[in-house]
Design a protein around this motif. Structure first.
Motif, mmCIF file in Angstrom:
data_model
loop_
_atom_site.group_PDB
_atom_site.id
_atom_site.type_symbol
_atom_site.label_atom_id
_atom_site.label_comp_id
_atom_site.label_asym_id
_atom_site.label_seq_id
_atom_site.Cartn_x
_atom_site.Cartn_y
_atom_site.Cartn_z
ATOM 1 N N LEU A 149 -6.465 3.868 4.009
ATOM 2 C CA LEU A 149 -7.264 3.025 4.908
ATOM 3 C C LEU A 149 -6.506 1.750 5.271
ATOM 4 O O LEU A 149 -6.506 1.322 6.431
ATOM 5 N N HIS A 150 -5.847 1.151 4.286
ATOM 6 C CA HIS A 150 -5.073 -0.063 4.535
ATOM 7 C C HIS A 150 -3.900 0.216 5.480
ATOM 8 O O HIS A 150 -3.468 -0.681 6.224
ATOM 9 N N LEU A 151 -3.406 1.450 5.432
ATOM 10 C CA LEU A 151 -2.285 1.837 6.304
ATOM 11 C C LEU A 151 -2.763 2.389 7.650
ATOM 12 O O LEU A 151 -1.955 2.790 8.486
ATOM 13 N N ALA A 195 0.832 -1.202 0.000
ATOM 14 C CA ALA A 195 0.000 0.000 0.000
ATOM 15 C C ALA A 195 0.865 1.250 0.000
ATOM 16 O O ALA A 195 0.534 2.255 -0.629
ATOM 17 N N ASP A 196 1.992 1.153 0.711
ATOM 18 C CA ASP A 196 2.947 2.267 0.772
ATOM 19 C C ASP A 196 3.457 2.614 -0.626
ATOM 20 O O ASP A 196 3.477 3.777 -1.043
ATOM 21 N N LYS A 197 3.880 1.586 -1.361
ATOM 22 C CA LYS A 197 4.417 1.777 -2.704
ATOM 23 C C LYS A 197 3.346 2.323 -3.642
ATOM 24 O O LYS A 197 3.597 3.256 -4.434
ATOM 25 N N ASP A 198 2.150 1.758 -3.571
ATOM 26 C CA ASP A 198 1.045 2.224 -4.412
ATOM 27 C C ASP A 198 0.740 3.692 -4.151
ATOM 28 O O ASP A 198 0.483 4.466 -5.077
ATOM 29 N N LEU A 199 0.768 4.067 -2.878
ATOM 30 C CA LEU A 199 0.437 5.440 -2.505
ATOM 31 C C LEU A 199 1.433 6.431 -3.101
ATOM 32 O O LEU A 199 1.048 7.483 -3.620
ATOM 33 N N HIS A 200 2.702 6.092 -3.052
ATOM 34 C CA HIS A 200 3.714 6.962 -3.639
ATOM 35 C C HIS A 200 3.522 7.099 -5.150
ATOM 36 O O HIS A 200 3.689 8.192 -5.711
ATOM 37 N N GLN A 201 3.174 6.014 -5.797
ATOM 38 C CA GLN A 201 2.939 6.056 -7.242
ATOM 39 C C GLN A 201 1.731 6.929 -7.575
ATOM 40 O O GLN A 201 1.763 7.724 -8.519
ATOM 41 N N ILE A 202 0.668 6.799 -6.780
ATOM 42 C CA ILE A 202 -0.544 7.599 -7.016
ATOM 43 C C ILE A 202 -0.262 9.080 -6.781
ATOM 44 O O ILE A 202 -0.711 9.947 -7.550
#
Length: 271
Positions: free
Chosen positions: A36-38, A2-9
Motif C-alpha cells: 500500500l505504501h508503494l 517499504a521496499d526493503k521491508d517487503l523483501h525481508q518479509i
C-alpha cells in the motif's frame, strides 16, 4: 524503506515450514501494508514494473499459504486480488507457473463446491487468456482439475479417487482440495445409499465409499448414525420404513462402482 521491508518479509514467507505456518497471516498483512505504501497493491500505470512483480509475488504466496492453512475464504480473496495482475498488459509471463498453479487450485475449489457452471465459465476464459485450447491441454496445473471434472461428469468416481493419489497430484496444495472433493463425493454417495437400501455389507460399503479399511467404514457409519451389526451397515431410516426384504448392492471384489453422471440419482430409484 517499504521496499526493503517487503523483501525481508518475502524471505520470511518463503522460509515458512509446516511447523510455523501460523506466522503467515501476520507476515502477509505486513507485506500488503508495504505494498500500500508503494501504491502497488492494485496495478496501475503509476506503479513501477518492479513493484508490480513484488505485489504479484506476495499475493501468490498468500494464496498458496492460505491453501496450506485450509483457509478457502482467504484463498478466494487472494485469487480475486490477483486477477488484475494476471490480465494486466504490464505484467510479463516470467511467473506463469505460479499463475497456472493458483488458477488450477481455484478450478479445483469450484469443483469441491459443486459449482460446475462457474468452473466452465472460468475454463472458457482461460482458453482466451492462454491463447487457445492447446496451451490449456499442456498445462499440468490446469489439466488436473479438468481431468477430475471429466471423471465426475462420467460418474467415474473410481477415476476421481485415482487422481487424488500419489504422483498424479501436481503439488501439495492440490492435495488439500482433492481430499475435500473426495469427501464431498463420499457424502453424496452415502446420502443416496442410505435412501436406497435397508443395509449394505461392510466390505461393499468400503469399496462404494472409497474408504481404506472396514474400520474406517465403522467410523464413518457412526458419524452418520448408521448401525454396524453382524458384518453389515444398517440405515435406520430405511430399516424403519422397509416392509419388504433387504436389498443388497452387489459389488464385485476389487471393483468400485462406476457409471454415468446419473449414477447417484438412479441409485435412489432402485427397488
Amino acid at each position: 524503506m517499504a521496499d526493503k521491508d517487503l523483501h525481508q518479509i518475502l524471505s520470511q514467507l518463503s522460509s515458512l515450514s509446516h511447523h510455523n505456518l501460523d506466522k503467515a497471516p501476520h507476515l502477509l498483512s505486513r507485506a500488503k501494508l508495504s505494498l500500500l505504501h508503494l501504491n502497488a497493491l492494485v496495478p496501475s500505470s503509476q506503479t513501477s514494473p518492479q513493484h508490480l512483480t513484488l505485489a504479484r509475488r506476495v499475493l501468490e504466496i498468500g494464496a498458496l499459504l492460505s491453501i496450506r492453512l485450509k483457509d478457502t475464504d482467504a484463498f478466494t480473496r487472494y485469487y480475486q486480488q490477483l486477477q488484475p495482475f494476471y490480465s494486466s498488459n504490464q505484467q510479463h509471463n516470467a511467473h506463469k507457473g505460479e499463475q497456472s498453479k493458483v488458477t488450477g487450485l481455484y478450478l479445483l475449489l469450484l469443483l469441491s463446491l459443486g459449482d460446475y457452471a462457474e468452473f466452465h465459465t472460468q475454463l472458457e476464459g482461460l482458453e482466451v487468456a492462454y491463447g487457445g485450447k492447446k496451451a490449456i491441454d499442456e498445462d499440468v496445473f490446469i489439466q488436473y482439475p479438468v481431468r477430475l471434472e471429466q471423471a465426475l461428469m462420467e460418474g467415474s468416481y473410481d477415476k476421481v479417487w485415482g487422481e487424488t493419489k500419489g504422483e498424479r497430484v501436481p503439488s501439495e496444495e492440490f492435495g488439500v482440495f482433492s481430499e475435500v472433493l473426495v469427501k464431498t463425493i463420499r457424502i453424496e454417495i452415502a446420502s443416496c445409499a442410505e435412501r436406497a437400501y435397508p443395509s449394505l455389507p461392510i466390505a461393499s460399503a468400503k469399496n462404494l465409499l472409497f474408504l481404506d479399511s472396514e474400520g474406517a467404514v465403522i467410523q464413518f457409519a457412526n458419524h452418520r448414525q448408521w448401525l454396524p451389526r453382524d458384518g453389515r451397515i444398517y440405515f435406520p431410516q430405511q430399516e424403519a420404513e422397509a416392509t419388504m426384504g433387504e436389498k443388497d448392492i452387489l459389488v464385485m471384489s476389487g471393483q468400485v462402482i462406476q457409471n454415468t453422471l446419473g449414477y447417484a440419482r438412479e441409485l435412489e430409484t432402485i427397488v
